[in-house]
Design an enzyme around this catalytic site. Structure first.
Site, PDB file in Angstrom:
ATOM      1  N   PRO A   7      19.041  30.083  19.694  1.00  0.00           N
ATOM      2  CA  PRO A   7      20.406  29.807  19.243  1.00  0.00           C
ATOM      3  C   PRO A   7      20.598  28.588  18.356  1.00  0.00           C
ATOM      4  O   PRO A   7      21.683  28.382  17.835  1.00  0.00           O
ATOM      5  CB  PRO A   7      21.164  29.624  20.561  1.00  0.00           C
ATOM      6  CG  PRO A   7      20.133  29.088  21.494  1.00  0.00           C
ATOM      7  CD  PRO A   7      18.840  29.743  21.106  1.00  0.00           C
ATOM      8  N   ASP A  34      16.728  34.394   8.321  1.00  0.00           N
ATOM      9  CA  ASP A  34      18.189  34.416   8.233  1.00  0.00           C
ATOM     10  C   ASP A  34      18.768  33.006   8.128  1.00  0.00           C
ATOM     11  O   ASP A  34      18.062  32.004   8.293  1.00  0.00           O
ATOM     12  CB  ASP A  34      18.782  35.122   9.458  1.00  0.00           C
ATOM     13  CG  ASP A  34      18.658  36.634   9.367  1.00  0.00           C
ATOM     14  OD1 ASP A  34      18.327  37.135   8.282  1.00  0.00           O
ATOM     15  OD2 ASP A  34      18.909  37.307  10.384  1.00  0.00           O
ATOM     16  N   LYS A  62      22.887  35.883   5.858  1.00  0.00           N
ATOM     17  CA  LYS A  62      24.225  36.451   5.741  1.00  0.00           C
ATOM     18  C   LYS A  62      25.207  35.478   6.358  1.00  0.00           C
ATOM     19  O   LYS A  62      24.895  34.754   7.301  1.00  0.00           O
ATOM     20  CB  LYS A  62      24.324  37.784   6.500  1.00  0.00           C
ATOM     21  CG  LYS A  62      23.352  38.847   6.016  1.00  0.00           C
ATOM     22  CD  LYS A  62      23.348  40.037   6.959  1.00  0.00           C
ATOM     23  CE  LYS A  62      22.318  41.060   6.523  1.00  0.00           C
ATOM     24  NZ  LYS A  62      22.103  42.106   7.532  1.00  0.00           N
ATOM     25  N   GLY A 111      18.079  34.380  13.983  1.00  0.00           N
ATOM     26  CA  GLY A 111      18.652  33.490  14.973  1.00  0.00           C
ATOM     27  C   GLY A 111      18.925  34.233  16.268  1.00  0.00           C
ATOM     28  O   GLY A 111      19.131  35.442  16.285  1.00  0.00           O
ATOM     29  N   GLY A 112      18.919  33.505  17.389  1.00  0.00           N
ATOM     30  CA  GLY A 112      19.214  34.119  18.677  1.00  0.00           C
ATOM     31  C   GLY A 112      18.156  35.129  19.065  1.00  0.00           C
ATOM     32  O   GLY A 112      16.958  34.874  18.969  1.00  0.00           O
ATOM     33  N   ASP A 113      18.617  36.291  19.515  1.00  0.00           N
ATOM     34  CA  ASP A 113      17.726  37.397  19.856  1.00  0.00           C
ATOM     35  C   ASP A 113      17.982  38.540  18.892  1.00  0.00           C
ATOM     36  O   ASP A 113      19.130  38.900  18.628  1.00  0.00           O
ATOM     37  CB  ASP A 113      17.958  37.857  21.289  1.00  0.00           C
ATOM     38  CG  ASP A 113      17.045  39.013  21.661  1.00  0.00           C
ATOM     39  OD1 ASP A 113      15.887  38.751  22.010  1.00  0.00           O
ATOM     40  OD2 ASP A 113      17.487  40.177  21.569  1.00  0.00           O
ATOM     41  N   ILE A 153      20.271  41.609  20.002  1.00  0.00           N
ATOM     42  CA  ILE A 153      21.663  41.409  20.425  1.00  0.00           C
ATOM     43  C   ILE A 153      22.473  41.039  19.195  1.00  0.00           C
ATOM     44  O   ILE A 153      22.464  39.900  18.738  1.00  0.00           O
ATOM     45  CB  ILE A 153      21.778  40.340  21.522  1.00  0.00           C
ATOM     46  CG1 ILE A 153      20.977  40.776  22.757  1.00  0.00           C
ATOM     47  CG2 ILE A 153      23.242  40.109  21.900  1.00  0.00           C
ATOM     48  CD1 ILE A 153      21.043  39.827  23.917  1.00  0.00           C
ATOM     49  N   THR A 156      19.351  34.465  23.326  1.00  0.00           N
ATOM     50  CA  THR A 156      20.549  34.823  22.591  1.00  0.00           C
ATOM     51  C   THR A 156      21.595  33.720  22.671  1.00  0.00           C
ATOM     52  O   THR A 156      21.614  32.921  23.614  1.00  0.00           O
ATOM     53  CB  THR A 156      21.124  36.157  23.106  1.00  0.00           C
ATOM     54  OG1 THR A 156      22.196  36.564  22.250  1.00  0.00           O
ATOM     55  CG2 THR A 156      21.640  36.032  24.531  1.00  0.00           C
ATOM     56  N   ALA A 157      22.482  33.672  21.687  1.00  0.00           N
ATOM     57  CA  ALA A 157      23.476  32.598  21.598  1.00  0.00           C
ATOM     58  C   ALA A 157      24.343  32.525  22.845  1.00  0.00           C
ATOM     59  O   ALA A 157      24.691  31.432  23.308  1.00  0.00           O
ATOM     60  CB  ALA A 157      24.342  32.802  20.362  1.00  0.00           C
ATOM     61  N   MET A 200      30.628  36.303  16.627  1.00  0.00           N
ATOM     62  CA  MET A 200      31.209  36.497  15.291  1.00  0.00           C
ATOM     63  C   MET A 200      32.705  36.814  15.374  1.00  0.00           C
ATOM     64  O   MET A 200      33.227  37.623  14.620  1.00  0.00           O
ATOM     65  CB  MET A 200      30.459  37.616  14.543  1.00  0.00           C
ATOM     66  CG  MET A 200      28.981  37.370  14.396  1.00  0.00           C
ATOM     67  SD  MET A 200      28.012  38.837  13.981  1.00  0.00           S
ATOM     68  CE  MET A 200      28.077  39.773  15.533  1.00  0.00           C
ATOM     69  N   GLY A 222      26.307  25.871  18.887  1.00  0.00           N
ATOM     70  CA  GLY A 222      25.756  25.800  20.234  1.00  0.00           C
ATOM     71  C   GLY A 222      24.288  25.429  20.270  1.00  0.00           C
ATOM     72  O   GLY A 222      23.482  25.942  19.494  1.00  0.00           O
TER      73      GLY A 222
END
Length: 253
Positions: free
Chosen positions: A20, A43, A65, A96-98, A101, A126-127, A178, A207
């Protein structure tokens, strides 16, 4: 199963979740795979510290993005992975994150599978798990929530609506990815379907990063909280948010 990438004669793609934000949350396997990559396709939210792990000989390709702007369309990203793999490259697709997800990782792997390109998945934190943990907000708690729902704030591909009634009436923590731009709509839908105006909520900005900020209030305040926050941000709705001040360990580090 651990795959020895150096022994592969043909291209191979590793789909890697970078976590994250805090670079220390990258997995050991993610670290190893990035070091071995010939090509890294990354990303926007991948930190500079994680990108620096790649070899100085690796080709670094940015396909980030952000809201309302895609640097590279998804179809081109899919094809880029295919093209690099068919050139015999060891490719890392770094997100980023997973990646599974709300990361569109499944779509990218579907394309690779169509070309019979071998791949592996290296999960990331994940975030929702990382950002809430760093904000001192447990996703579940015996006195507050027995379940958690991860919900996208983006319009669904097929135009279908979220089941707002089920979300509002469940004994769950709700985490919206998002959703900053849609915060007013999210609050209105939850209130309309029966969630209390006093339900605690929070927006976690950046985060797990040093610049993390947490904006806390009640559900009725969510649109105003969103005006103060900037992307990337996560929205959390549920009584577990009331534990933030007591458990906010990261602020004092």
């Amino acid at each position: 199963m651990t795959i020895n990438l150096t022994s592969l004669n043909h291209g191979f793609v590793s789909l890697v979740g970078a976590g994250p934000g805090d670079p220390d949350l990258l997995t050991v396997k993610g670290y190893r795979v990035i070091e071995q990559a010939d090509v890294v396709v990354y990303d926007r939210l991948v930190s500079a510290e994680i990108l620096a792990l790649a070899s100085n000989k690796a080709e670094m390709i940015y396909v980030g993005k952000k809201l309302d702007f895609h640097c590279v369309p998804q179809e081109q990203i899919n094809q880029l992975l295919v093209d690099k793999a068919l050139q015999g490259k060891r490719v890392v697709r770094l997100k980023g994150g997973d990646s599974f997800i709300f990361g569109r990782g499944g779509e990218e792997l579907e394309t690779l599978a169509e070309y019979n390109i071998r791949f592996e998945v290296v999960p990331g934190i994940t975030a929702a798990a990382g950002a809430t943990a760093y904000a001192g907000i447990p996703l579940t708690h015996r006195d507050h929530a027995q379940a958690v729902q991860f919900i996208t704030g983006h319009v669904q591909k097929d135009g279908k609506e979220i089941d707002w009634s089920a979300a509002a009436q469940s004994n769950s923590t709700l985490v919206f990815y998002m959703g900053l731009k849609q915060s007013g709509y999210i609050a209105d839908k939850l209130l309309t379907h029966g969630l209390s105006q006093e339900m605690p909520c929070a927006i976690i900005e950046n985060g797990t990063r040093r610049e993390q900020k947490v904006y806390r209030g009640n559900l009725v305040d969510l649109p105003n909280l969103a005006k103060r926050a900037q992307s990337p941000a996560l929205i959390v709705v549920g009584s577990v948010v009331s534990l933030h001040e007591k458990l906010d360990w990261f602020k004092s580090c």
